[in-house]
Design an enzyme around this catalytic site. Sequence first.
Site, mmCIF file in Angstrom:
data_model
loop_
_atom_site.group_PDB
_atom_site.id
_atom_site.type_symbol
_atom_site.label_atom_id
_atom_site.label_comp_id
_atom_site.label_asym_id
_atom_site.label_seq_id
_atom_site.Cartn_x
_atom_site.Cartn_y
_atom_site.Cartn_z
ATOM 1 N N GLU A 199 21.859 -74.544 18.167
ATOM 2 C CA GLU A 199 21.805 -75.461 19.302
ATOM 3 C C GLU A 199 20.424 -75.446 19.935
ATOM 4 O OE1 GLU A 199 25.174 -74.402 21.762
ATOM 5 O OE2 GLU A 199 26.409 -74.082 19.969
ATOM 6 N N GLU A 308 26.978 -80.917 28.224
ATOM 7 C CA GLU A 308 28.063 -79.961 28.448
ATOM 8 C C GLU A 308 27.862 -79.318 29.814
ATOM 9 O OE1 GLU A 308 29.564 -75.580 26.792
ATOM 10 O OE2 GLU A 308 27.909 -76.632 25.828
#
Length: 389
Positions: A199, A308
């Site tokens: 990520e 997120e």
Amino acid sequence: MSKFIASFWSMSIILLVFVILTLEELVDGRTILSAANKAIIKTIKVDEDEIIDCYDIYRQPSLNHPLLYNLTMQMRPSMNPKNVKLDNFGTLQLTQTWHKYGTCPQGTVPIRRNIKHYNSTLSRKHRRPKFSHSETPNTLQPNDVIEAHEYAVIRVHGNFLGGQAKINLWNPVVEAPIEISVSQIWVLAGDSDDFNSIEDGWEVCEPRYGDYQTRFFILWTTDNYKNSCTNLECEGFVHTSSDIALGCKFSEVSTFKGNQKDATFRIYKDPSSGNWWVELQGIPVGYYPSSLFTQLSKTTTKIEFGGEIYNDRSKGRHTIAQMGSGHFPSEGGLGISSYFHHVQVIDGNNEAKDPEDIEPYVSNPSCYNLKIDKKKYKWLWFFLWRSGL
């Protein structure tokens, strides 16, 4: 006796001066002489809460990982993807704030020193749930929330060598100390306990950094987040850039209805070496050796782009944790909502292309959402989201 006392005080003064000079060397950017810090060539004091150590690239702590003992270091990717979309949409004049205070010499890598105490186990625990959105069952309804993690993302399924996006930089508000807000790219493969992820993006995470600033981060896991590692909290990521530091603040972020700042993030598997490179603004920051992974030692099965948050639900309610700019797409585009621009995947032929058959996923549309604006932005993917109560 008087001679002994005089000698004692002389030695004490000499020792005190030596200690003071040594401490000054730790913050003034001079060479550190301590045998315990021979790997650190230079140190840069950014402010009272942030220090950058310039490590000898061949003696960086990450190389202590057992799988990297005999590593032949790769300094740059062997080739770049073809047909990558690049332009000056949005500008980032100065990538990270520490650049104002000094530079790391060639042959060294900048590593942010952890000054404030923080519970890294706590921050990792709340960084991802055991079953992330990537493993969401098909039966999950849009308004369901898994362990207070909420998402507004698109998914692209397939075997890829990576992905990139120009991501709008903001400084979203998070309410409780353990809350986070993230805008990023996920490169994924595997399932269950063998789920792998790399990520790359920006985040606001007070438990990790001790403040609420917008910072560049990377993360990886090979066991579905039972053990995950952000930045250089553990060994594995091989840092190669002397210009970019992980976990450091961006010098500029976007302002509401004002100047927009963005940066291009890329995760890319080198077809020759198999290493997974992380790039920021076209600069190769470093790589995860393929040997670290089980499933990602091959290719991806899915790439995701989006936002997120972790909502702590303090006082039994949804907090004000923002995603992106904190404004819905319906309120407006550029300058109001956050965007992802030039979203591309890199296929097995090392060619960057627009994603096809995308799958939008929004976990809680009443609080966070996105839209894809193809017409206004000439088929360049454009993502917008916001948080609400």
